[in-house]
Design a protein around this motif. Structure first.
Motif, PDB file in Angstrom:
ATOM      1  N   UNK A 128       0.842  -1.197   0.000  1.00 21.34           N
ATOM      2  CA  UNK A 128       0.000   0.000   0.000  1.00 21.34           C
ATOM      3  C   UNK A 128       0.875   1.244   0.000  1.00 21.34           C
ATOM      4  N   UNK A 129       0.456   2.309  -0.685  1.00 20.22           N
ATOM      5  CA  UNK A 129       1.295   3.502  -0.820  1.00 20.22           C
ATOM      6  C   UNK A 129       1.165   4.493   0.340  1.00 20.22           C
ATOM      7  N   UNK A 130       0.817   3.996   1.509  1.00 23.77           N
ATOM      8  CA  UNK A 130       0.661   4.835   2.692  1.00 23.77           C
ATOM      9  C   UNK A 130       0.914   3.957   3.912  1.00 23.77           C
ATOM     10  N   UNK A 131       1.136   4.582   5.047  1.00 24.36           N
ATOM     11  CA  UNK A 131       1.365   3.804   6.267  1.00 24.36           C
ATOM     12  C   UNK A 131       0.080   3.091   6.669  1.00 24.36           C
ATOM     13  N   UNK A 132       0.206   1.847   7.081  1.00 26.17           N
ATOM     14  CA  UNK A 132      -0.967   1.099   7.525  1.00 26.17           C
ATOM     15  C   UNK A 132      -0.601   0.226   8.709  1.00 26.17           C
ATOM     16  N   UNK A 133      -1.600  -0.003   9.562  1.00 24.16           N
ATOM     17  CA  UNK A 133      -1.473  -0.891  10.711  1.00 24.16           C
ATOM     18  C   UNK A 133      -2.575  -1.932  10.599  1.00 24.16           C
ATOM     19  N   UNK A 134      -2.198  -3.192  10.563  1.00 17.89           N
ATOM     20  CA  UNK A 134      -3.180  -4.275  10.474  1.00 17.89           C
ATOM     21  C   UNK A 134      -3.272  -4.955  11.839  1.00 17.89           C
ATOM     22  N   UNK A 135      -4.499  -5.056  12.352  1.00 14.82           N
ATOM     23  CA  UNK A 135      -4.759  -5.684  13.644  1.00 14.82           C
ATOM     24  C   UNK A 135      -5.540  -6.969  13.404  1.00 14.82           C
ATOM     25  N   UNK A 136      -5.041  -8.075  13.950  1.00 11.09           N
ATOM     26  CA  UNK A 136      -5.715  -9.361  13.785  1.00 11.09           C
ATOM     27  C   UNK A 136      -5.743 -10.100  15.118  1.00 11.09           C
ATOM     28  N   UNK A 137      -6.682 -11.007  15.230  1.00 14.81           N
ATOM     29  CA  UNK A 137      -6.861 -11.784  16.451  1.00 14.81           C
ATOM     30  C   UNK A 137      -6.418 -13.225  16.244  1.00 14.81           C
ATOM     31  N   UNK A 138      -5.906 -13.815  17.318  1.00 14.29           N
ATOM     32  CA  UNK A 138      -5.427 -15.190  17.248  1.00 14.29           C
ATOM     33  C   UNK A 138      -6.541 -16.200  16.997  1.00 14.29           C
ATOM     34  N   UNK A 139      -7.784 -15.829  17.278  1.00 15.55           N
ATOM     35  CA  UNK A 139      -8.892 -16.782  17.094  1.00 15.55           C
ATOM     36  C   UNK A 139     -10.049 -16.186  16.300  1.00 15.55           C
TER      37      UNK A 139
END
Length: 205
Positions: free
Chosen positions: A110-121
């Protein structure tokens, strides 16, 4: 800076952290879709792009579930307006036939800063797949232990961590204090190529 709220499949209902943020940030804009039940990639992305291009300020995207996948499909003119993106609990459109119009998921930075948050379950996307998304998109990856789909059903109405992550993307614009609620502590403590993404080792930050 304008916050653009991008719900996922079936929208985000009352009490969901996206809905609370929309209420508390009076300058936030929530993307609306004509059809939340049988989503079309072309229609969803077009609606997102129109919403972004109508803003006069740079934008920060706050997307959940299928909204994360739609964000990665934005055309260049809309993507150029994005200052950062918080991508939470991305969907796996290859697992549900009703979401198949969004597959395969784009595997490009992606051409911008990104933060992806995901869960273990997360029941809708294995965390290893979310980690593969993060690597492909160049996103910082935050893993939550046993957070479900990071929605109201998994106890994420008030979501202080999300507010802090949004603040990190907003720069000098104060959004965290406007998202804070006196009840948040108790409620939160309970809780350009295309390819299919293979299973991959976890990355955490």
């Amino acid at each position: 800076m304008r916050v653009i709220i991008v719900p996922g499949w079936r929208d985000s209902g009352p009490g969901h952290w996206q809905s609370l943020w929309t209420e508390r940030l009076d300058d936030a804009v929530r993307v609306q879709q004509d059809d939340w039940i049988t989503p079309s990639r072309q229609a969803w992305v077009a609606s997102m792009a129109r919403t972004i291009l109508l803003q006069t300020e740079p934008v920060v995207i706050v997307a959940h579930s299928l909204g994360c996948i739609a964000t990665t499909h934005l055309p260049a003119d809309a993507a150029a307006r994005i200052q950062g993106a918080l991508l939470v609990a991305p969907a796996d459109p290859e697992r549900r036939s009703i979401l198949s119009d969004f597959a395969p998921v784009l595997a490009r930075k992606l051409p911008y800063r990104s933060v992806l948050v995901a869960s273990s379950n997360d029941p809708y996307c294995p965390v290893r797949l979310a980690g593969a998304y993060a690597r492909a998109w160049g996103s910082e990856f935050v893993r939550i232990q046993n957070g479900g789909h990071i929605n109201i059903e998994s106890g994420h109405g008030e979501w202080p961590l999300g507010a802090a992550l949004l603040q990190s993307l907003a720069g000098d614009v104060d959004v965290a204090s406007r998202l804070h609620s006196p009840t948040s502590s108790s409620s939160s403590s309970s809780r350009s190529s295309r390819s299919s993404f293979p299973s991959a080792p976890l990355e955490t930050v």
